[in-house]
Design a protein around this motif. Structure first.
Motif, mmCIF file in Angstrom:
data_model
loop_
_atom_site.group_PDB
_atom_site.id
_atom_site.type_symbol
_atom_site.label_atom_id
_atom_site.label_comp_id
_atom_site.label_asym_id
_atom_site.label_seq_id
_atom_site.Cartn_x
_atom_site.Cartn_y
_atom_site.Cartn_z
ATOM 1 N N GLY A 255 0.589 -1.262 -0.048
ATOM 2 C CA GLY A 255 -0.063 -0.042 0.170
ATOM 3 C C GLY A 255 0.726 1.334 0.055
ATOM 4 N N LEU A 256 2.148 1.050 0.197
ATOM 5 C CA LEU A 256 3.128 2.421 0.279
ATOM 6 C C LEU A 256 3.867 2.338 -0.908
ATOM 7 C CD1 LEU A 256 4.458 1.905 3.746
ATOM 8 C CD2 LEU A 256 2.377 3.440 3.129
ATOM 9 N N ASP A 257 4.362 3.724 -1.423
ATOM 10 C CA ASP A 257 5.326 3.454 -2.622
ATOM 11 C C ASP A 257 6.548 3.020 -2.157
ATOM 12 O OD1 ASP A 257 6.715 5.720 -1.509
ATOM 13 O OD2 ASP A 257 5.540 7.228 -2.509
ATOM 14 N N ALA A 258 7.451 2.916 -3.539
ATOM 15 C CA ALA A 258 8.861 2.490 -3.238
ATOM 16 C C ALA A 258 9.628 3.013 -2.108
ATOM 17 C CB ALA A 258 9.310 2.135 -4.605
ATOM 18 N N THR A 259 9.650 4.385 -2.457
ATOM 19 C CA THR A 259 10.533 5.244 -1.682
ATOM 20 C C THR A 259 10.080 4.994 -0.131
ATOM 21 O OG1 THR A 259 9.407 7.087 -2.052
ATOM 22 C CG2 THR A 259 11.209 6.843 -3.499
ATOM 23 N N GLU A 260 8.969 5.015 0.185
ATOM 24 C CA GLU A 260 8.525 5.045 1.514
ATOM 25 C C GLU A 260 8.662 3.637 2.102
ATOM 26 O OE1 GLU A 260 7.095 6.140 5.177
ATOM 27 O OE2 GLU A 260 7.960 7.108 3.605
ATOM 28 N N ASN A 261 8.535 2.487 1.426
ATOM 29 C CA ASN A 261 8.987 1.324 1.808
ATOM 30 C C ASN A 261 10.496 1.152 2.186
ATOM 31 O OD1 ASN A 261 6.891 -0.848 1.952
ATOM 32 N ND2 ASN A 261 6.382 -0.142 -0.265
ATOM 33 N N ILE A 262 11.188 1.716 1.285
ATOM 34 C CA ILE A 262 12.502 1.669 1.508
ATOM 35 C C ILE A 262 13.031 2.717 2.510
ATOM 36 C CG2 ILE A 262 14.730 2.468 0.365
ATOM 37 C CD1 ILE A 262 13.689 1.698 -2.460
ATOM 38 N N ARG A 263 12.501 3.707 2.659
ATOM 39 C CA ARG A 263 12.809 4.435 3.919
ATOM 40 C C ARG A 263 12.627 3.758 5.339
ATOM 41 N NH1 ARG A 263 10.834 7.399 7.774
ATOM 42 N NH2 ARG A 263 8.716 6.808 7.271
ATOM 43 N N ARG A 264 11.229 3.090 5.322
ATOM 44 C CA ARG A 264 10.849 2.458 6.613
ATOM 45 C C ARG A 264 11.790 0.971 6.836
ATOM 46 N NH1 ARG A 264 4.331 2.847 7.205
ATOM 47 N NH2 ARG A 264 4.897 0.796 8.394
ATOM 48 N N MET A 265 12.196 0.456 5.776
ATOM 49 C CA MET A 265 12.992 -0.747 5.823
ATOM 50 C C MET A 265 14.363 -0.688 6.154
ATOM 51 S SD MET A 265 11.147 -3.480 3.293
ATOM 52 C CE MET A 265 11.659 -2.552 1.825
ATOM 53 N N CYS A 266 14.872 0.642 5.495
ATOM 54 C CA CYS A 266 16.170 0.656 5.774
ATOM 55 C C CYS A 266 16.831 1.883 6.201
ATOM 56 C CB CYS A 266 16.701 0.938 4.204
ATOM 57 S SG CYS A 266 16.541 -0.623 3.148
ATOM 58 N N PHE B 35 17.815 -2.562 7.951
ATOM 59 C CA PHE B 35 18.988 -1.763 8.639
ATOM 60 C C PHE B 35 19.457 -2.732 10.010
ATOM 61 C CE2 PHE B 35 20.232 1.028 12.058
ATOM 62 C CZ PHE B 35 21.360 1.650 11.552
ATOM 63 N N LYS B 36 18.739 -3.642 10.347
ATOM 64 C CA LYS B 36 19.142 -4.481 11.538
ATOM 65 C C LYS B 36 19.733 -5.796 11.131
ATOM 66 C CE LYS B 36 15.277 -4.773 13.571
ATOM 67 N NZ LYS B 36 14.040 -4.940 14.558
ATOM 68 N N ASP B 37 19.423 -6.182 9.736
ATOM 69 C CA ASP B 37 19.455 -7.525 9.612
ATOM 70 C C ASP B 37 21.012 -7.889 9.230
ATOM 71 O OD1 ASP B 37 18.141 -9.997 9.483
ATOM 72 O OD2 ASP B 37 18.498 -9.964 7.419
ATOM 73 N N PHE B 38 21.815 -6.916 8.516
ATOM 74 C CA PHE B 38 23.003 -7.326 8.106
ATOM 75 C C PHE B 38 23.787 -7.972 9.334
ATOM 76 C CE2 PHE B 38 27.636 -6.598 7.450
ATOM 77 C CZ PHE B 38 27.524 -6.989 6.081
ATOM 78 N N ASP B 39 24.048 -7.400 10.561
ATOM 79 C CA ASP B 39 24.701 -7.976 11.369
ATOM 80 C C ASP B 39 24.283 -9.154 12.125
ATOM 81 O OD1 ASP B 39 26.887 -6.339 11.363
ATOM 82 O OD2 ASP B 39 26.013 -4.770 12.468
ATOM 83 N N ALA B 40 22.705 -9.101 12.172
ATOM 84 C CA ALA B 40 22.076 -10.287 12.704
ATOM 85 C C ALA B 40 22.225 -11.578 11.910
ATOM 86 C CB ALA B 40 20.567 -9.734 12.637
ATOM 87 N N ILE B 41 22.443 -11.341 10.454
ATOM 88 C CA ILE B 41 22.786 -12.723 9.882
ATOM 89 C C ILE B 41 24.127 -13.065 9.725
ATOM 90 C CG2 ILE B 41 20.319 -12.393 8.536
ATOM 91 C CD1 ILE B 41 21.988 -11.709 6.020
ATOM 92 N N PHE B 42 24.961 -11.724 9.493
ATOM 93 C CA PHE B 42 26.344 -12.172 9.017
ATOM 94 C C PHE B 42 27.131 -12.725 10.433
ATOM 95 C CE2 PHE B 42 28.400 -11.434 5.173
ATOM 96 C CZ PHE B 42 29.829 -11.710 5.258
ATOM 97 N N ASN B 43 27.231 -12.121 11.629
ATOM 98 C CA ASN B 43 27.996 -12.442 12.616
ATOM 99 C C ASN B 43 27.695 -14.126 12.908
ATOM 100 O OD1 ASN B 43 28.988 -10.139 12.659
ATOM 101 N ND2 ASN B 43 27.673 -9.088 14.238
ATOM 102 N N PRO B 44 26.245 -14.450 13.166
ATOM 103 C CA PRO B 44 26.348 -16.040 13.437
ATOM 104 C C PRO B 44 26.638 -16.936 12.083
ATOM 105 C CG PRO B 44 24.166 -14.614 13.913
ATOM 106 C CD PRO B 44 24.973 -13.654 13.132
#
Length: 477
Positions: free
Chosen positions: A218-229, A237-246
């Protein structure tokens, strides 16, 4: 209930296992969030009577083998009537699992993140093999799955283990969903929004199902990216370290350094070594192999169009769009994001946004080269190579081609363009590239355009390109 998207061929292949008269051992590898366990849950939901999934515990500083055994027992007890006491060793743990399998019912057992589960006991691979031969193999209505994100560990300890030779009925390497499958996450909305809305999200997430699920149609691409990243609570924003370190444990930092170097541009092994200030030794080779098997990078070599032989030098490319976007654009602004600087910012106004998204789009299309091939009308010709092409000889930057697809007689020079307005200048750009492309005698060069934007009618009418492919067709729209 969420609709299951994609993986049709895998599901059909898995369903064929029930037609066997014996048990099946299956291996499945792929990066975190790619949907490995989701695939087997869907398979079990459609075809099985019982589904048991036990996941290894993510590594922590003081993790022990006993912790993994406890996690195994507790997970098994939560899904069955097995006791929850800690087994004394892995053989006893597998005996307990064997005791809850009912031969009269179709059963799917998934041991997920197998490298975490078995990483604290050197005897684990041998014990698992013994348990397969002594217990699990004797159940005719059983599909037994070994899943993991650390592909190198699975290959070295399980797949290349001589004790498992000839035991596997299937070996899968689960990759990202293709573009047309990804578009299905937008549902009915996909037909009402412009292709760029979808492509901009996919340029950030790649075809990783878990990331696309975070998107709000329901949101446009830029708003989705802003909220997710660009939010401190955003999943991406949180997932890189959450997946990479383990995922890589103590070796994570060296692998992050490699990815950071490749986030800017593809590099040869020698260039990468120089960029890192590290010797080209076994450690670097092992890290590159682990990142490649994990689906993060690829070595784009392909064929040398001048000789028709394998290129002598390959360039490593960071193929994972999410990782590339995180390292290129999010990591440098980590503190500002955590401080909420971008809470109300339109991401399209951020510095170099269009340039970054253009490169992300190019990477996305190259990763989905197989969807371009049907539009080339090859007439049965074999595709011998498909990779970006870089040749620095000849000055003026040499010859750089976004994607070069080669058959025995033809080189398809694919230009990937994301631009609001695309005019006749694109023909001159591609013509210059073809003029700089060294081709062996008898080889034809055919220009191809894959684009997102408004294409001038003049370009369409000129007939210069042998194929013009708007990305909406790759999205199946």
């Amino acid at each position: 209930m969420k609709k299951f998207i994609g993986r049709k061929n895998y599901l059909e292949d898995l369903e064929s296992l029930w037609r066997k008269r014996t048990s099946s051992l299956v291996a499945c590898r792929g990066r975190r969030r790619i949907g490995k366990s989701t695939l087997f849950r869907e398979f079990a939901k459609r075809t099985a009577d019982v589904y048991i999934e036990i996941e290894g515990l993510a590594p922590t500083k003081n993790m022990t083998n006993e912790d993994q055994l406890r996690g195994f027992a507790e997970s098994l007890a939560a899904q069955t009537d097995a006791e929850d006491t800690v087994p004394s060793n892995w053989l006893n743990a597998f005996k307990r699992l064997n005791g809850v399998i009912d031969d009269t019912r179709r059963t799917v057992v998934v041991l997920d993140e197998i490298s975490w589960m078995g990483g604290y006991d050197d005897m684990f691979p041998g014990t698992l093999r013994k348990a397969w031969e002594s217990y699990f193999h004797r159940h005719d209505n059983l599909v037994f799955v070994l899943c993991g994100s650390v592909s190198a560990w699975i290959r070295e300890n399980i797949l290349d283990n001589t004790g498992f030779a000839g035991r596997f009925s299937r070996e899968y390497v689960l990759k990202e969903l293709n573009l047309s499958e990804c578009a299905q996450f937008w549902g009915e909305t996909a037909t009402r929004v412009g292709p760029r809305e979808i492509l901009d999200v996919l340029s950030v997430t790649g075809g990783v199902p878990r990331y696309i699920e975070e998107m709000d149609p329901g949101l446009d691409a830029t708003e989705n990216i802003r909220r997710m990243c660009f939010s401190s609570t955003g999943e991406l924003f949180k997932d890189f370290d959450a997946i990479f370190n383990p995922l890589f444990g103590g070796g994570a930092e060296s692998k992050k350094s490699i990815l950071g170097a490749l986030a800017g541009e593809p590099l040869t092994g020698a260039e990468l070594s120089a960029r890192l200030g590290a010797a080209r030794n076994g450690h670097l080779t092992d890290d590159l192999r682990a990142l490649k098997e994990g689906g993060f990078i690829t070595d784009d070599g392909g064929l040398n169009p001048a000789t028709g032989r394998k290129a002598r030098v390959s360039k490593y490319r960071l193929k994972d769009n999410y990782t590339r976007f995180f390292l290129k654009y999010l990591a440098p602004h980590k503190r500002e994001i955590e401080d909420g600087v971008y809470d109300f910012t339109d991401v399209e106004n951020l510095p170099e946004w269009n340039a970054v998204m253009g490169l992300q789009f190019e990477n996305l299309i190259v990763n989905n080269f197989d969807q371009i091939i049907p539009f080339l009308h090859l007439g049965g010709a074999v595709v011998e190579s498909a990779a970006p092409y870089r040749n620095s000889r000849g000055g003026d930057g040499g010859c750089q081609i976004d994607l070069l697809i080669q058959t025995p007689r033809t080189a398809y020079v694919v230009e990937v363009k994301r631009k609001r307005e695309i005019g006749r200048e694109i023909e001159d750009e591609v013509a210059d590239r073809i003029a700089s492309l060294p081709l062996r005698s008898g080889m034809s060069a055919r220009p191809v355009l894959v684009y997102d934007g408004n294409l001038s009618r003049t370009v369409e009418g000129d007939g210069y390109f042998d194929a013009i492919i708007p990305v909406r067709k790759l999205l199946g729209l």
